[in-house]
Design a protein around this motif. Structure first.
Motif, PDB file in Angstrom:
ATOM      1  N   GLY A 205     -32.628 -14.840  55.853  1.00 43.97           N
ATOM      2  CA  GLY A 205     -31.352 -14.425  56.415  1.00 43.97           C
ATOM      3  C   GLY A 205     -31.151 -15.022  57.787  1.00 43.97           C
ATOM      4  O   GLY A 205     -32.019 -15.735  58.295  1.00 43.97           O
ATOM      5  N   ALA A 206     -29.992 -14.737  58.390  1.00 46.68           N
ATOM      6  CA  ALA A 206     -29.693 -15.345  59.692  1.00 46.68           C
ATOM      7  C   ALA A 206     -29.066 -14.323  60.628  1.00 46.68           C
ATOM      8  O   ALA A 206     -28.199 -13.544  60.229  1.00 46.68           O
ATOM      9  N   PHE A 207     -29.525 -14.345  61.876  1.00 49.19           N
ATOM     10  CA  PHE A 207     -28.866 -13.585  62.940  1.00 49.19           C
ATOM     11  C   PHE A 207     -27.808 -14.495  63.551  1.00 49.19           C
ATOM     12  O   PHE A 207     -28.090 -15.655  63.870  1.00 49.19           O
ATOM     13  N   LEU A 208     -26.605 -13.953  63.685  1.00 51.12           N
ATOM     14  CA  LEU A 208     -25.505 -14.746  64.232  1.00 51.12           C
ATOM     15  C   LEU A 208     -24.885 -14.010  65.411  1.00 51.12           C
ATOM     16  O   LEU A 208     -24.722 -12.778  65.378  1.00 51.12           O
ATOM     17  N   ASN A 209     -24.557 -14.753  66.464  1.00 46.71           N
ATOM     18  CA  ASN A 209     -23.772 -14.185  67.571  1.00 46.71           C
ATOM     19  C   ASN A 209     -22.497 -15.000  67.682  1.00 46.71           C
ATOM     20  O   ASN A 209     -22.522 -16.201  67.947  1.00 46.71           O
ATOM     21  N   PHE A 210     -21.352 -14.303  67.444  1.00 48.54           N
ATOM     22  CA  PHE A 210     -20.070 -15.009  67.338  1.00 48.54           C
ATOM     23  C   PHE A 210     -19.432 -15.303  68.688  1.00 48.54           C
ATOM     24  O   PHE A 210     -18.480 -16.060  68.769  1.00 48.54           O
ATOM     25  N   GLY A 211     -19.881 -14.648  69.760  1.00 50.88           N
ATOM     26  CA  GLY A 211     -19.134 -14.666  71.014  1.00 50.88           C
ATOM     27  C   GLY A 211     -18.140 -13.512  70.989  1.00 50.88           C
ATOM     28  O   GLY A 211     -17.873 -12.934  69.937  1.00 50.88           O
ATOM     29  N   HIS A 212     -17.603 -13.168  72.165  1.00 48.99           N
ATOM     30  CA  HIS A 212     -16.742 -11.971  72.245  1.00 48.99           C
ATOM     31  C   HIS A 212     -15.273 -12.336  72.107  1.00 48.99           C
ATOM     32  O   HIS A 212     -14.787 -13.273  72.730  1.00 48.99           O
TER      33      HIS A 212
ATOM     34  N   LEU B 162     -26.991 -11.743  58.496  1.00 54.34           N
ATOM     35  CA  LEU B 162     -26.490 -12.140  57.181  1.00 54.34           C
ATOM     36  C   LEU B 162     -27.685 -12.332  56.254  1.00 54.34           C
ATOM     37  O   LEU B 162     -28.483 -13.255  56.446  1.00 54.34           O
ATOM     38  N   GLY B 163     -27.835 -11.465  55.272  1.00 55.53           N
ATOM     39  CA  GLY B 163     -28.978 -11.543  54.368  1.00 55.53           C
ATOM     40  C   GLY B 163     -28.668 -12.398  53.148  1.00 55.53           C
ATOM     41  O   GLY B 163     -27.550 -12.377  52.623  1.00 55.53           O
ATOM     42  N   ALA B 164     -29.657 -13.143  52.683  1.00 53.87           N
ATOM     43  CA  ALA B 164     -29.459 -14.071  51.565  1.00 53.87           C
ATOM     44  C   ALA B 164     -29.053 -13.375  50.268  1.00 53.87           C
ATOM     45  O   ALA B 164     -28.377 -13.946  49.433  1.00 53.87           O
ATOM     46  N   ASN B 165     -29.470 -12.123  50.104  1.00 50.27           N
ATOM     47  CA  ASN B 165     -29.186 -11.407  48.847  1.00 50.27           C
ATOM     48  C   ASN B 165     -27.871 -10.624  48.863  1.00 50.27           C
ATOM     49  O   ASN B 165     -27.504 -10.018  47.866  1.00 50.27           O
TER      50      ASN B 165
ATOM     51  N   CYS C 196     -28.213 -13.079  44.129  1.00 52.50           N
ATOM     52  CA  CYS C 196     -28.100 -14.302  44.917  1.00 52.50           C
ATOM     53  C   CYS C 196     -29.283 -14.407  45.866  1.00 52.50           C
ATOM     54  O   CYS C 196     -29.822 -13.406  46.317  1.00 52.50           O
ATOM     55  N   THR C 197     -29.638 -15.626  46.204  1.00 50.19           N
ATOM     56  CA  THR C 197     -30.718 -15.833  47.161  1.00 50.19           C
ATOM     57  C   THR C 197     -30.525 -17.190  47.827  1.00 50.19           C
ATOM     58  O   THR C 197     -29.473 -17.818  47.692  1.00 50.19           O
ATOM     59  N   LEU C 198     -31.533 -17.601  48.558  1.00 44.21           N
ATOM     60  CA  LEU C 198     -31.478 -18.868  49.282  1.00 44.21           C
ATOM     61  C   LEU C 198     -32.716 -19.682  48.935  1.00 44.21           C
ATOM     62  O   LEU C 198     -33.835 -19.214  49.123  1.00 44.21           O
ATOM     63  N   SER C 199     -32.517 -20.885  48.407  1.00 39.42           N
ATOM     64  CA  SER C 199     -33.658 -21.785  48.217  1.00 39.42           C
ATOM     65  C   SER C 199     -33.919 -22.473  49.545  1.00 39.42           C
ATOM     66  O   SER C 199     -33.012 -23.061  50.134  1.00 39.42           O
ATOM     67  N   THR C 200     -35.152 -22.351  49.997  1.00 42.01           N
ATOM     68  CA  THR C 200     -35.479 -22.760  51.363  1.00 42.01           C
ATOM     69  C   THR C 200     -36.560 -23.832  51.339  1.00 42.01           C
ATOM     70  O   THR C 200     -37.556 -23.704  50.626  1.00 42.01           O
ATOM     71  N   GLY C 201     -36.360 -24.858  52.126  1.00 37.26           N
ATOM     72  CA  GLY C 201     -37.356 -25.920  52.239  1.00 37.26           C
ATOM     73  C   GLY C 201     -38.236 -25.701  53.454  1.00 37.26           C
ATOM     74  O   GLY C 201     -37.726 -25.510  54.561  1.00 37.26           O
ATOM     75  N   ILE C 202     -39.541 -25.703  53.233  1.00 34.44           N
ATOM     76  CA  ILE C 202     -40.491 -25.473  54.314  1.00 34.44           C
ATOM     77  C   ILE C 202     -41.593 -26.528  54.252  1.00 34.44           C
ATOM     78  O   ILE C 202     -42.104 -26.846  53.177  1.00 34.44           O
ATOM     79  N   GLY C 203     -41.953 -27.032  55.414  1.00 37.48           N
ATOM     80  CA  GLY C 203     -43.077 -27.955  55.502  1.00 37.48           C
ATOM     81  C   GLY C 203     -43.946 -27.561  56.682  1.00 37.48           C
ATOM     82  O   GLY C 203     -43.430 -27.274  57.762  1.00 37.48           O
ATOM     83  N   ILE C 204     -45.244 -27.515  56.466  1.00 37.88           N
ATOM     84  CA  ILE C 204     -46.137 -27.097  57.555  1.00 37.88           C
ATOM     85  C   ILE C 204     -47.233 -28.142  57.738  1.00 37.88           C
ATOM     86  O   ILE C 204     -47.875 -28.547  56.769  1.00 37.88           O
ATOM     87  N   PRO C 205     -47.424 -28.578  58.992  1.00 36.12           N
ATOM     88  CA  PRO C 205     -48.495 -29.544  59.244  1.00 36.12           C
ATOM     89  C   PRO C 205     -49.838 -28.833  59.400  1.00 36.12           C
ATOM     90  O   PRO C 205     -49.904 -27.764  60.002  1.00 36.12           O
TER      91      PRO C 205
END
Lengths: 402, 136
Positions: free
Chosen positions: A56-63, A93-96, A280-289
């Motif tokens: 999910g995502a935290f969003l700040n829209f401004g006032h 905003l949650g993916a589900n 519904c969900t979000l397919s997410t790409g992750i790469g870790i070194p």
């Protein structure tokens, strides 16, 4: 200790670091031997791309002018409800999340064509999103209604925060019943008609670092096409499961909480996803070194699909009723062959996790590091390991009587 | 000139007992690939197939079908993959009843063989990123 992260970063800055993917390292180590390979290789990159629901995502829209207090009110982005239990201009905003008028499974199986994950993808793609909010009004935040287009480039902050990602191993789902099942593991055909699995196996981040020797809180990662960090261990992180001799868990075990700047991300690595009959969900790409700090760390990255085993779980009865028991264990090499044997029956297999995308992600991360654009970070805390007293608790219900 | 077309044939009950496809092959030298069939003697039948041959023979074959009372429609639905949307996860591979999807061995990319598709539509809803589209 062979080398330190500081030393590896010095080589990265000079463009001299030797970086290989978790696929490439297998043959290199076979050819040169572990010791020589560990001396030569500085970083091994991993990758995974799969539906990851706890995103999910935290969003700040401004006032707005006049101001509106979204906190405690109601807000929607493209008709998808967002969480407003935060301050005046922040939402989550949650993916589900689904539009209020989505029929869900009223007519089973529901289609779930649009939800929170799709809004995240469209935000990242730079599309305008419709914000509709209502509030109760205060002396300092008098406004009660707001309708406006918003765009990712114009809002103050957009932070992807996925509380459980990159699961270390996952079950294989099958259906023994005589009816079709519509699950989070995809459409499962009756009478063991198919078997679905969902990790990138030998490329998967935590399967290459089974004891969390290098990945920890603060590890810098590729997420959604941008840069993020491991924020914490993921929810349901459970290191204390049966493991093979190579240390690889034989069922779902560790997981990661990941955080990153949504503004850097790209829609090809954050894809709004619909699971037929599920949601519904979000397919997410992750790469870790994985920094090759020791021969032991390198050895873990040489894990191959035939050394990674996943449990086969039945989804008509066992999973939904939380019953114990598995129908066996199967290696990723067998899963990837396209057919497995379950209870004597030949069952076609398929993946929900995109291996081509995982290869691409490990390659992009490799490229970033080789070009000196991505330096490694030293974890500031370890993830809880097998020494921890973590247990994976079910919900033991207690009856509410009054 | 050789042509090949996908057609939907509706068989009235009195025709379902006849070896219609055999005649298309034997008398008009046409080749066929059955995509979907639901034919029971004594009931109305449905056959979706690709029919090919020379233009002349094809036209004669169609005339023959019409003469025995088969209703012919061109196949108006089609399943198409949105290449930009496909993530190559593989969720379609094992659910497809006609084996239209396969994996490229080396890259593990999902291949879609349009010729094997029977337009059942199962993949359209089961595709997580909704890359499969049904067109009318």
């Amino acid at each position: 200790m062979l080398k330190t992260i500081v030393e590896i970063n010095e080589k990265i800055k000079k463009g001299k670091a030797v970086v290989v993917t978790a696929e490439e390292v297998i043959d290199i180590a076979r050819e040169k031997g572990l010791h020589k390979a560990a001396e030569e290789i500085d970083v091994v990159t991993t990758g995974t791309f799969s539906p990851m629901c706890s995103s999910g995502a935290f969003l700040n829209f401004g006032h707005s002018q006049p101001r509106i207090k979204l906190g405690g009110g109601k807000a929607y982005l493209n008709d998808v409800p967002v969480y407003t239990g935060l301050a005046a201009a922040d939402v989550f905003l949650g993916a589900n999340a689904l539009p209020d008028d989505d029929p869900r499974n009223k007519f089973h199986p529901g289609e779930f064509n649009y939800g929170g994950g799709h809004v995240i993808e469209e935000l990242v793609a730079g599309k305008d999103i419709r914000l509709v909010a209502t509030a109760y009004g205060t002396d300092c935040y008098p406004r009660r209604k707001l309708e406006s287009w918003i765009n990712l480039k114009d809002i103050n902050d957009a932070i992807l925060f996925n509380v459980r990602n990159a699961y270390q191993n996952y079950e294989v789902a099958v259906n023994s019943s005589d009816r079709m099942l519509y699950t989070y593991m995809g459409v499962l055909k009756p009478n063991l008609g198919n078997a679905h699995y969902s990790t990138s196996g030998q490329l998967s981040p935590l399967l290459n670092d089974p004891y969390y020797k290098s990945i920890g809180v603060g590890t810098k990662v590729f997420i959604g096409g941008g840069i993020g960090y491991v924020a914490w261990h993921g929810t349901q992180h459970n290191p204390n499961v049966p493991r093979g001799e190579n240390g690889v868990p034989r069922e779902g075990a560790g997981s990661l909480s990941l955080i990153g700047d949504l503004k850097q991300m790209k829609p090809e690595w954050l894809v709004g996803t619909s699971m037929f009959g599920y949601g519904c969900t979000l397919s997410t790409g992750i790469g870790i070194p994985i920094p090759v700090l020791s021969e032991e760390i390198l050895r873990y990255t040489t894990v191959t699909d035939d050394e990674i085993f996943a449990p086969i779980i039945e989804f008509s009865e066992t999973y939904p009723q939380r019953k114990p028991g598995i129908l066996g264990e199967i290696s990723y090499a067998e899963l990837k062959s396209g057919h497995i044997k379950v209870q004597g029956k030949d069952v076609p297999t398929a993946s929900l996790s995109s291996y081509p995308k995982a290869i691409e992600i490990a390659g992009i991360l490799k490229d970033w590091i080789e070009r000196g654009e991505f330096l490694l970070t030293e974890p500031v805390a370890h993830l809880p390991g097998i020494e921890s007293d973590i247990t994976f608790k079910p919900l033991e219900e207690r009856l509410i009587t009054e | 000139m050789d042509i090949s077309k996908r057609i939907v044939l509706h068989f009235p009950p009195h025709v379902t007992g006849q070896p219609v496809v055999y005649r298309l092959v034997k008398d008009f030298n046409l080749n066929f690939n059955i995509l979907k069939a639901s034919v029971s003697p004594g009931e109305e039948g449905l056959l979706i197939m690709e029919l090919g041959g020379t233009q002349k023979n094809y036209d004669k074959g169609i005339q023959y079908l019409a003469s025995v009372g088969v209703k012919i429609q061109s196949l108006s639905q089609d399943v198409v993959r949105d290449e930009a949307r496909c993530t190559h996860c593989g969720a379609c591979v094992a659910i497809c009843p006609s084996g239209a999807f396969s994996l490229e061995a080396k890259t593990r990319k999902v291949l879609f063989d349009h010729n094997k598709c029977v337009i059942c539509g199962l993949c359209v809803k089961a595709c997580p990123p909704r890359a499969m589209r049904l067109y009318f």
